[in-house]
Scaffold this active site. Structure first.
Site, PDB file in Angstrom:
ATOM      1  N   HIS A 136      -4.654   1.333   1.834  1.00  0.00           N
ATOM      2  CA  HIS A 136      -4.903   1.528   0.401  1.00  0.00           C
ATOM      3  C   HIS A 136      -3.816   0.921  -0.499  1.00  0.00           C
ATOM      4  O   HIS A 136      -3.376   1.550  -1.467  1.00  0.00           O
ATOM      5  CB  HIS A 136      -5.032   3.023   0.088  1.00  0.00           C
ATOM      6  CG  HIS A 136      -6.246   3.679   0.689  1.00  0.00           C
ATOM      7  ND1 HIS A 136      -7.400   3.010   0.984  1.00  0.00           N
ATOM      8  CD2 HIS A 136      -6.476   4.989   1.046  1.00  0.00           C
ATOM      9  CE1 HIS A 136      -8.295   3.856   1.483  1.00  0.00           C
ATOM     10  NE2 HIS A 136      -7.762   5.055   1.544  1.00  0.00           N
ATOM     11  N   HIS A 210     -11.666   6.219  -5.222  1.00  0.00           N
ATOM     12  CA  HIS A 210     -11.494   7.174  -4.127  1.00  0.00           C
ATOM     13  C   HIS A 210     -11.703   8.634  -4.544  1.00  0.00           C
ATOM     14  O   HIS A 210     -10.927   9.510  -4.156  1.00  0.00           O
ATOM     15  CB  HIS A 210     -10.092   6.981  -3.543  1.00  0.00           C
ATOM     16  CG  HIS A 210      -9.930   7.366  -2.113  1.00  0.00           C
ATOM     17  ND1 HIS A 210     -10.100   8.654  -1.662  1.00  0.00           N
ATOM     18  CD2 HIS A 210      -9.626   6.639  -1.026  1.00  0.00           C
ATOM     19  CE1 HIS A 210      -9.871   8.693  -0.360  1.00  0.00           C
ATOM     20  NE2 HIS A 210      -9.586   7.479   0.061  1.00  0.00           N
ATOM     21  N   GLU A 350     -16.616   5.197  -0.515  1.00  0.00           N
ATOM     22  CA  GLU A 350     -15.857   4.130  -1.177  1.00  0.00           C
ATOM     23  C   GLU A 350     -16.560   2.793  -0.974  1.00  0.00           C
ATOM     24  O   GLU A 350     -16.642   2.316   0.158  1.00  0.00           O
ATOM     25  CB  GLU A 350     -14.446   4.071  -0.609  1.00  0.00           C
ATOM     26  CG  GLU A 350     -13.685   5.369  -0.711  1.00  0.00           C
ATOM     27  CD  GLU A 350     -12.761   5.570   0.485  1.00  0.00           C
ATOM     28  OE1 GLU A 350     -11.797   4.811   0.641  1.00  0.00           O
ATOM     29  OE2 GLU A 350     -13.021   6.475   1.291  1.00  0.00           O
TER      30      GLU A 350
END
Ligand code: BGC
Length: 385
Positions: A136, A210, A350
């Site tokens: 991420h 997210h 996502e």
């Protein structure tokens, strides 16, 4: 005034008071966008919180820190609003320990193996923050930076335009990257997330959002009874470190199959670690297409997700372990089990490119070159039945 006009005048007054200006079912009359100060980061940057409300009373609060959706209130089948995303009360809690609740994720959503990739013959080394891997966006991803913000409004929606300029070398990535993310709350009860980016050097990019959802309301326990449908016949299997093996495997008829609406909990006990997989969407031509539909039986809430992206990560909140104490305010209508978030108390969907694509030649490309524009649109549509 002549007596014969009195009834007409009265009728006009009655119409005005009880007709045109009547508050909607949710108590709101108009769309609005409000700004309030929400504290400061450790290095002294001001953070703001914007509250967007549509004409039906649906409401979301978005922070300039991480572009985080802090609350999202949508109606259940009786019209009661409930906050359906996990999150914290204060900025400090987000800064201290946020498993990406509500955040914008970049430059690369999900994992890049060993934090390394080669582009145009040059090997790049990224920050590693998930065992040996990059997750991420690294140690300080887009979820931890303060975005510039500009409110937007038209006849049918309110929005917030967020901008961030990531410098060449940030978290190890090449190229100065100019990013714009626009959140829009429409009067059709949609939350749209639209992304754009441009670079001055070839780079890789995979932006996503997210939020952890619980359509019964955050704090109402686990999400195992939610019925999930994914328009995905295939998924990408992973190794122990959750890095794709490179294979694209059929999901139909396996524990991974969500091609028909299926309760999340029906087979989860047999899936080692729970669901944390990249599903390959059947529609892959870049047009906006249905990716997922989720129904929560107690509240009747439905969330449909449409995207232009080729894949969706379904994560069943496997790593939530009670160490995150969520917002104290609670939703309406269902018993609050408590806002200490435990395993499977929220799920993420996502929209994205496949994890570790920079190292997998058979996966769709995530390379962005100077002169090109990265675009991604995802729409969350809310209803109830
Ligand atoms: C990943 C998980 C990760 C979670 C929180 C998800 O997108 O797929 O593996 O634990 O984010 O970081």
């Amino acid at each position: 005034m002549r007596a014969k006009y009195v009834p007409i005048l009265l009728a006009v007054i009655v119409l005005f008071v009880f007709g045109c200006d009547k508050p909607t079912k949710y108590g709101e009359k108009k769309m609005s966008i409000k700004k309030q100060a929400f504290g400061k980061t450790v290095d002294g940057k001001d953070v703001d919180l914007y509250t967007l409300t549509n004409a039906n009373g649906l409401k979301t609060e978005i922070m300039t820190y991480g572009g985080i959706v802090r609350t999202l209130e949508v109606p259940d089948r009786d019209g009661n609003l409930g906050d359906i995303v996990l999150g914290y009360d204060s900025l400090d809690e987000y800064i201290e320990n946020n498993p990406y609740f509500g955040a914008l994720v970049g430059r690369y959503g999900n994992r890049i193996a060993k934090g390394k990739f080669t582009l145009d013959g040059v090997e790049y080394t990224l920050a590693t923050n998930n065992g040996p891997n990059h997750l991420h966006g690294g140690v300080k991803g887009f979820d931890k930076v303060v975005w510039g913000a500009e409110p937007m409004e038209d006849e049918t929606s309110v929005g917030l335009k967020l901008t961030y300029r990531s410098y060449d070398g940030e978290e190890g990535y090449p190229g100065n990257l100019k990013c714009t993310v626009i959140y829009t709350l429409t009067n059709d009860n949609e939350l749209k997330v639209s992304y754009e980016a441009e670079t001055d050097k070839a780079t890789v990019i995979n932006l996503t959002h997210h939020s952890y959802f619980n359509l019964a309301g955050h704090g109402s326990g686990d999400i195992l009874a939610h019925e999930l449908m994914l328009t995905a016949d295939n998924f990408t299997p992973v190794d122990e470190g959750l890095i794709p093996t490179g294979e694209i495997k059929a999901a139909r008829g396996t524990l991974m199959d969500f091609t028909r609406p299926t309760p999340i909990g029906s087979r989860i006990a047999q899936v080692k670690g729970g669901y944390d997989h990249n599903y390959v969407l059947n529609s892959s031509d870049g047009s906006l297409a249905l990716a997922a539909s989720v129904y929560e039986p107690r509240s009747g809430r439905v969330m449909e997700i449409f995207t232009t992206e080729p894949a969706i990560q379904f994560y069943s909140g496997n790593f939530l372990d009670g160490s995150n104490k969520g917002k104290v305010e609670h939703h309406v209508g269902y018993p609050t089990v408590g806002t200490v978030y435990n395993k499977h108390n929220g799920f993420c969907l996502e929209t994205q490119h496949f994890p570790d694509s920079p190292n997998k030649a058979n996966f769709p490309s995530v390379v962005l070159k100077p002169g090109e524009k990265y675009t991604h649109l995802t729409v969350h549509k809310f209803s109830a039945k």
